[in-house]
Design an enzyme around this catalytic site. Sequence first.
Site, short mmCIF file in Angstrom:
data_model
loop_
_atom_site.label_atom_id
_atom_site.label_comp_id
_atom_site.label_asym_id
_atom_site.label_seq_id
_atom_site.Cartn_x
_atom_site.Cartn_y
_atom_site.Cartn_z
N LYS A 142 1.00 -1.07 -0.09
CA LYS A 142 -0.30 -0.26 -0.30
C LYS A 142 0.75 1.51 0.42
O LYS A 142 0.51 2.06 -0.35
CB LYS A 142 -1.29 0.04 1.46
CG LYS A 142 -2.26 -1.02 0.86
CD LYS A 142 -3.24 -0.96 1.56
CE LYS A 142 -4.07 -1.71 1.30
NZ LYS A 142 -3.73 -3.39 1.75
C1 LIG Z 1 -4.09 -4.81 1.39
C2 LIG Z 1 -2.94 -6.16 1.84
C3 LIG Z 1 -3.66 -7.25 0.47
C4 LIG Z 1 -5.78 -6.81 -0.54
O1 LIG Z 1 -5.17 -5.77 -2.05
P1 LIG Z 1 -6.61 -5.22 -2.57
O2 LIG Z 1 -6.63 -4.45 -2.82
O3 LIG Z 1 -7.73 -4.95 -0.81
O4 LIG Z 1 -7.45 -6.45 -3.32
C5 LIG Z 1 -3.81 -8.30 0.16
N1 LIG Z 1 -2.36 -8.17 1.16
C6 LIG Z 1 -1.76 -7.82 1.75
C7 LIG Z 1 -0.45 -7.98 2.48
C8 LIG Z 1 -2.95 -6.33 1.63
O5 LIG Z 1 -2.10 -4.92 2.31
#
Ligand SMILES: *Cc1c(COP(=O)(O)O)cnc(C)c1O
Length: 465
Positions: free
Chosen positions: A110
């Site tokens: 993220k």
């Molecule tokens: C947020 C997240 C996901 C899921 O991603 P999306 O974009 O919500 O589908 C998967 N793995 C990790 C470690 C995350 O932080």
Amino acid sequence: MITYRSTRGRAPELPFTDVLLAGLAVDGGLYVPMSLPTLNPTIDASMSYAELAAEVIWPFVDGAIERGAFDDMVSDTYAQFDDPDVAPLIDLGEGVWLCDLFHGPTLAFKDFAMQLLGRLLDFELGRRSDRVTVIGATSGDTGSAAIRALADRERVSVVMLHPEGRVSEVQRRQMTTVDSPNVTNLAVQGTFDDCQDLVKAAFGDMELRVGAKLAAVNSINWARVMAQTAYYVSAAARVAGGGPVSFSVPTGNFGNVLAAWYAKRMGLPIQQLIVASNRNDVLTRVMATGALSAEDVVPSLSPSMDIQVSSNFERLLFEASDGDSEAVTALLDEFRASGHSEVDPRWMERIRSEFDAGRVDDEETLEEMGRVHREYGMLIDPHTAVGLRAGREQRAGTDVPLIVMGTAHPAKFGDAVRAATGENPPMPDRVGDLMDMPEHFDVIPNSLDAIRPYLPLQSEIDGSG
Ligand SMILES: *Cc1c(COP(=O)(O)O)cnc(C)c1O
């Protein structure tokens, strides 16, 4: 210049900077671009990550921000990452690769979008002499990434909701140990979906939305999806140099894999897109049955994917329906009201032709982490393990490279790593003494009234009445 419209069809079309500030559209929909650019053919593996990302993302902001300022923000963003490749690739053999997306400040993918979003927000608010309160719901990683990207910024306050007791200790501490006057952490007595509903309710309350100048940085914010398209382009260029690739993406809110799909529509030769879910498998079930049906969220070893309503799926439904916002609104209203709705079979046919889906339960997740440790001497986090396992199971053939997105650093989910391998993944130095620092958060019931006091109206702050 690319402008943006709402999936619900009842909000004005907006330029990029307004979409950035708004997050959710006023009609409750998500913004999508009116048209998609084609990838610039000069993009190749010789570019630095920041150069490549600026080139991929630029058409989405062109006309709203000056190129020089934009390039500076992109290069500053990816300078925060502690690997020179930013999104390094690891060859596992047999055409399978891992793309590690956890070299940013909070150890999960993220950071790629959030660090850029924070800079874009501050830049635009400065230009407007304005300020906003970012409100968000997090199942763990969004919250820490947002807080780290926005803490101490002059023009932004952050109110972050997380489901009490349903995020890992490291995830919680990454949020609650940030001691900054513009950051508020709220632990909601409920699930992640409850938190997400509270955020939607706050946006639906016009006094709050306008009075407290609410903004969102959740994965519903278009800027997040946009920023994420770049690492798919980068990984494909470096693994296959323009040839076809497949991706497997650990999925919760559908933001990450949706970015891959937009990259495909911009011309990236993606053969297979694999949506990897844990036991909270709403997406796998939609693909199999064509029905959206809500079930209770069950806590798993990969908590950032413990989601039953994947908000970004709305964007895909909208695109699969050729932009039929009325039909999309009706479908989602029905789903909200009854917890069940059938997706139009013609839309499903299109969706199935673009995505494969696989479900991986906790036991299989641990097995996969153990296997990778035995075979490669490497520790991977449980989300990445879900992606790798589903990718190997759903892969159509071995002639096209499969790139699995490594969404979190193993140290972020140390308990699961220890359970699978007996090893203790060391925390990278850049994280600091999380376990010793004091935490700052309030526990609140699952109600909009409980968050109101944390969302001061701007008129009260300015004293302007
Ligand atoms: C947020 C997240 C996901 C899921 O991603 P999306 O974009 O919500 O589908 C998967 N793995 C990790 C470690 C995350 O932080």
